[in-house]
Design a protein around this motif. Sequence first.
Motif, PDB file in Angstrom:
ATOM      1  N   ASP A   1       1.026  -1.204   0.093  1.00 42.64           N
ATOM      2  CA  ASP A   1      -0.062  -0.015   0.115  1.00 42.64           C
ATOM      3  C   ASP A   1       0.965   1.234  -0.095  1.00 42.64           C
ATOM      4  O   ASP A   1       0.538   2.151  -0.718  1.00 42.64           O
TER       5      ASP A   1
ATOM      6  N   MET B   1       2.370   1.943  -3.585  1.00 46.83           N
ATOM      7  CA  MET B   1       1.514   2.527  -4.185  1.00 46.83           C
ATOM      8  C   MET B   1       1.008   4.020  -4.040  1.00 46.83           C
ATOM      9  O   MET B   1       0.896   4.693  -4.809  1.00 46.83           O
ATOM     10  N   ASP B   2       1.261   4.295  -3.070  1.00 48.50           N
ATOM     11  CA  ASP B   2       0.869   5.614  -2.288  1.00 48.50           C
ATOM     12  C   ASP B   2       2.083   6.385  -2.837  1.00 48.50           C
ATOM     13  O   ASP B   2       1.912   7.790  -3.447  1.00 48.50           O
TER      14      ASP B   2
ATOM     15  N   CYS C   1       4.139   5.959  -5.358  1.00 50.12           N
ATOM     16  CA  CYS C   1       3.711   5.951  -7.012  1.00 50.12           C
ATOM     17  C   CYS C   1       2.825   7.131  -7.166  1.00 50.12           C
ATOM     18  O   CYS C   1       3.048   7.889  -8.214  1.00 50.12           O
ATOM     19  N   ARG C   2       1.854   7.184  -6.640  1.00 52.44           N
ATOM     20  CA  ARG C   2       0.553   8.276  -6.855  1.00 52.44           C
ATOM     21  C   ARG C   2       1.524   9.780  -6.498  1.00 52.44           C
ATOM     22  O   ARG C   2       1.252  10.709  -7.051  1.00 52.44           O
TER      23      ARG C   2
ATOM     24  N   GLU D   1       1.479  12.797  -9.141  1.00 55.71           N
ATOM     25  CA  GLU D   1       0.954  14.007  -8.715  1.00 55.71           C
ATOM     26  C   GLU D   1       2.045  14.920  -8.927  1.00 55.71           C
ATOM     27  O   GLU D   1       1.853  16.268  -9.527  1.00 55.71           O
TER      28      GLU D   1
ATOM     29  N   SER E   1      -2.221  12.479 -13.307  1.00 59.83           N
ATOM     30  CA  SER E   1      -3.330  12.044 -12.602  1.00 59.83           C
ATOM     31  C   SER E   1      -3.792  10.823 -12.940  1.00 59.83           C
ATOM     32  O   SER E   1      -3.309  10.131 -14.091  1.00 59.83           O
TER      33      SER E   1
ATOM     34  N   ASP F   1      -4.982   6.646 -11.971  1.00 63.17           N
ATOM     35  CA  ASP F   1      -4.285   5.409 -11.365  1.00 63.17           C
ATOM     36  C   ASP F   1      -3.554   4.430 -12.239  1.00 63.17           C
ATOM     37  O   ASP F   1      -4.167   3.635 -12.795  1.00 63.17           O
ATOM     38  N   ARG F   2      -2.120   4.935 -12.639  1.00 65.52           N
ATOM     39  CA  ARG F   2      -1.625   4.200 -13.717  1.00 65.52           C
ATOM     40  C   ARG F   2      -0.685   3.191 -13.178  1.00 65.52           C
ATOM     41  O   ARG F   2      -0.117   2.546 -14.147  1.00 65.52           O
TER      42      ARG F   2
ATOM     43  N   ASN G   1      -1.796   0.785 -10.996  1.00 66.42           N
ATOM     44  CA  ASN G   1      -2.743  -0.296 -10.520  1.00 66.42           C
ATOM     45  C   ASN G   1      -2.237  -1.643 -11.373  1.00 66.42           C
ATOM     46  O   ASN G   1      -2.420  -1.804 -12.623  1.00 66.42           O
TER      47      ASN G   1
END
Length: 309
Positions: free
Chosen positions: A134, A137-138, A140-141, A145, A150, A152-153, A155
């Motif tokens: 988790d 993934m955070d 990466c987001r 940003e 923007s 969810d690339r 996933n």
Amino acid sequence: MVMVKMGKGTAGASNIPIIDMQDFPAQSGKLMEACREWGCFRIINHGISPALMGEMKAVSRSLLDLPVEIKLRNSHPVQGKGYTPRNEASPVFEALGCYDMAAPGNLDNFFDQLCVSDPYQREIVTGYSKAIHDLGMDMCRKLLEGLGLSGDRFNGWPCQLRINKYNYTPEYVGSTGAPLHTDPGFLTILQDDEIIGGLEAVHKETGEYVPVDPMPGSLVVNLGDPAVIWSNGRLWSVKHRVQCYEGSIRLSIAMFVLGPKDFALGAPEELVDSEHPRLYKPINFEEYRMLRITNKSPTDAIELLRIKS
């Protein structure tokens, strides 16, 4: 590149950026600067409790202390995705691995391979794996940003859990535990040994080896070559190695966000324009991993993909 090791405990160690994960979006600029200038940084307040980190380290040690014949059952058709035994290139290093750790059933298969029947051990590894995935993934987001993108690339991108053991002895002090390399995956989150150092990052500008000294409770983030390709050169993949500072067992736990499984990785169209032409040919992650192996290039294979102007 001339590489000069900065002595352990020098001011160079303090230059590794520290990012507070509970201070976003205020830390976004600092994060992106760290990604451009270092390609590595430490994160604090990341949400994984010190207790869980300590329990994961203890369980990892018990798994790596299993007999070799059991560890060899941690097999995978692709080298490096299961058990990595000691070898001529890294005579003190070994690792256990779980590829695509977030996919249903893969952690259970990992436990079964190693005959892990203790519910506590399975609970700790499962809990840590979810938390670190988790977090990956955070992260990466946040990079997405920070680049003004923007969506969810990331996933479904396969991630790998790997627990590493450096079987150091006093006679090995001063030698290399893991040779100089960049990571072949997009992003790595590392729980390094909280007592024994050895991780060294190469400074982008000076080429100096900068010790990444232990900082209990924190995690190290490295960017790999796919991050450079994906960002069209805006991010930096750090060259790093692990040295033996003292003759004691050293343990680390890594989670790799590798790359997309079903399509080639390339820079998004939003990051390509007349002022920023595409720098690298898109490539599938597994193809890039093999490119590094076949060219015996753990640090510069990305240059083989550079588009000549």
